[in-house]
Design a protein around this motif. Structure first.
Motif: not given
Lengths: 335, 255
Positions: B162-186
């Motif tokens: 989530r913190l990684e996601l928040a970093k993308c939001l902080a940058l106010r990005a228009d294009l967000i690239i998520l590299d294996e965000l779901f891996s290891g999540l329950s």
């Protein structure tokens, strides 16, 4: 199996003075105020009570403490320098030249050498800002030695003789207190700087430079700024010593100026600046005190360095800070 | 209205014939695709098929041997990563390394300090700490909870993502690239992180997700690109793509 483990608990006053700041008595206020205030007072009083010889040692110590601070700052940005001598020598030569060739007064040469020395060092190291880890260190180690040889080979800027007859401070009290006050400003200034948003970004470069870059921050520009800040502090030291000794020459690029600050910061404890100062105030006087020993001086000195680092790898400052702020007790845990 | 429809259909990212070799290994070979504003594109493929390299090519961490990358019509091929990020392309990393010593919310100071955010907020930084705490709340950190103040190095895995996601939001990005965000999540952690991505889509962001967890990805992606040995072997709707024999073969191996 039962095992023993050390449990550490913050002291009440430490917890209350951390972020909510609810101090309730003079005792607690003293607890918070003594660690920063006591060394400041000691530093300001020392020149008044020390004999002349030890005043000179104090002056040397203060210079090495400043160099150690500038080294510690660079490390916190992820640049491990083995060449504080570059910064020191650069400042020394800029100040020496401004005095010798341009005849500028001392209150101009030192500030100018601080800024221009820092800028020159930054420009020299710009091409290697992209190098990381030991590669960057190697270049910083080699540069001062190279400049020393260039001066020797070409005979420019006084060559092997150096430049003599540089103007002195004139007043030994001014001489002493200028450097003490600069040390205090640097110490508290850097401690403040690393907690600002700007300082956080600098420290983050060391943690994970790729992540900082993907935040849209030009890490090379930030590193150059850090180099300039650190280089300026080192250059100030060089410029100052040039006027104290009324001489600038090849010894200003000597390895001592690279190694001793590093040793001070490591022995004292990295990342706090206060540790760097503490380290310098142990190592430099120790080296002087050992002068009476004679031939075995370096052996004893090296051995004490090893003892410090083996016994307290975290650094003296961190050790004292921990003891001051936390209770410790042994507890039994299931292994 | 008309303008708005145009804007949603506009090509935001155009990757043309990019290739990259490392020594003798051809990591990415002539991959092309266009991405429209508001799309959620999944990039899938077996391990070592070149997915992360493709992301690195787009975000500037790796320079392509040939081919071009255009963002909003501007050629960004070979730009430095920080310049690309300033245009509004944010990414997360497969190996998450937070700024470990800093408290969680202080991690967001770094993207908030970027020149892009400064420009977007009218040239002032303001109180970044409170902005950071708001952002953490958006990605599901409970307001004023202890996790917000905890050193990022000791956060549980779900919170790190989530913190990684928040970093993308902080940058106010228009294009967000998520590299294996779901891996290891329950499953439970996924259930709380998927709505955050859905909310991004509603806000009109464009998202690229590299994923191995296909079932969860296909629930939210409009489109997938399949990579195999550096080649893009398929591009289309998730359900259609997975029906193709070559895709099945790439995933399951040849019988």
């Amino acid at each position: 199996m039962k095992q023993r483990r050390k449990e550490r608990i913050d002291r009440g006053t430490k917890a209350r003075s951390d972020d909510i700041f609810a101090l309730t008595s003079y005792r607690e206020m003293l607890y918070v105020a003594v660690p920063p205030v006591l060394p400041v007072i000691a530093l300001l009083v020392m020149p008044l009570i020390l004999p002349p010889y030890w005043q000179k040692v104090l002056l040397q110590t203060t210079i090495f403490a400043l160099l150690a601070i500038s080294w510690d700052f660079l490390v916190s940005v992820g640049m491990v320098s083995l060449g504080q001598a570059l910064f020191f020598g650069m400042g020394a030569y800029v100040a020496g030249c401004l005095d010798h060739y341009a005849g500028l007064p001392i209150w101009l040469t030192i500030p100018l050498a601080t800024v221009f020395g820092g800028a020159l060092c930054t420009v020299l190291l710009l091409p290697v800002l992209r190098l990381r880890g030991v590669y960057f260190s190697m270049v910083t180690l080699v540069l001062p030695l190279m400049l020393e040889r260039i001066i020797e080979a070409t005979g420019m800027l006084g060559g092997t003789e150096g430049l003599t007859g540089i103007k002195p401070f004139g007043n030994s009290w001014v001489e002493m207190y200028v450097v003490i006050i600069v040390l205090l400003i640097a110490l508290f200034g850097f401690r403040r700087l690393v907690t600002t948003d700007y300082g956080l970004v600098l420290k983050a470069i060391k943690d994970n430079d790729r992540s900082v870059m993907s935040a849209g921050i030009n890490i090379y520009w930030m590193k150059a700024q850090a180099l300039f800040i650190s280089g300026s502090v080192g250059s100030f030291c060089g410029a100052y010593i040039t006027h104290v000794y009324m001489f600038v020459g090849m010894p200003d690029f000597a390895l001592d100026y690279s190694i001793l600050p590093l040793a001070s910061a490591v022995v004292g404890g990295m990342g706090t600046f206060a540790g760097s100062v503490m380290g310098a105030f142990i190592l430099v006087p120790l080296s002087e005190a050992l002068r009476n020993v004679g031939g075995l001086r370096i052996v004893l000195y090296a051995m004490s360095l090893v003892v410090f680092i083996v016994l307290l790898p975290e650094g003296i400052f961190h050790y004292i800070q921990r003891k001051y702020q936390q209770f410790e007790r042994w507890v039994e845990v299931e292994g | 209205m008309n303008e708005a429809t145009n804007k949603t259909n506009e090509v935001i990212l155009s990757v043309q014939e990019v290739s990259k070799s490392f020594g003798g290994v051809r990591a990415v070979v002539g991959v092309s695709f266009d991405l429209r504003r508001g799309e959620l594109l999944g990039i899938i493929g077996p391990n070592g098929s070149g997915k992360t390299t493709l992301v690195n090519l787009i975000t500037g961490f790796v320079k392509p041997d040939s081919g071009s990358v255009k963002y909003e019509g501007q050629d960004i091929t070979g730009w430095m990563p920080y310049r690309i990020a300033r245009l509004g392309i944010a990414r997360t990393f497969q190996m998450i390394r937070p700024f470990a010593e800093l408290p969680a919310f202080k991690n967001l100071i770094i993207p908030l300090f970027s020149p892009r955010v400064k420009t977007l907020s009218g040239g002032k930084y303001g109180d970044l700490d409170s902005v950071a705490k708001d952002l953490l709340e958006e990605v599901g950190f409970e307001r004023e909870s202890s996790v917000t103040y905890k050193a990022a190095g000791s956060l549980p895995h779900g919170y790190l993502k989530r913190l990684e996601l928040a970093k993308c939001l902080a940058l106010r990005a228009d294009l967000i690239i998520l590299d294996e965000l779901f891996s290891g999540l329950s499953i439970a952690e996924l259930a709380s992180i998927v709505p955050i991505i859905e909310k991004l889509m509603v806000e009109g962001k464009t998202v690229i997700m590299i994923e191995h967890r296909l079932r969860e990805l296909f629930r939210i992606a409009n489109r997938v690109v399949v990579l195999n040995y550096g080649h893009a072997i398929a591009d289309g709707k998730p359900s259609e793509v997975m029906e193709r024999d070559d895709v099945k073969q790439a995933y399951l191996g040849t019988e």
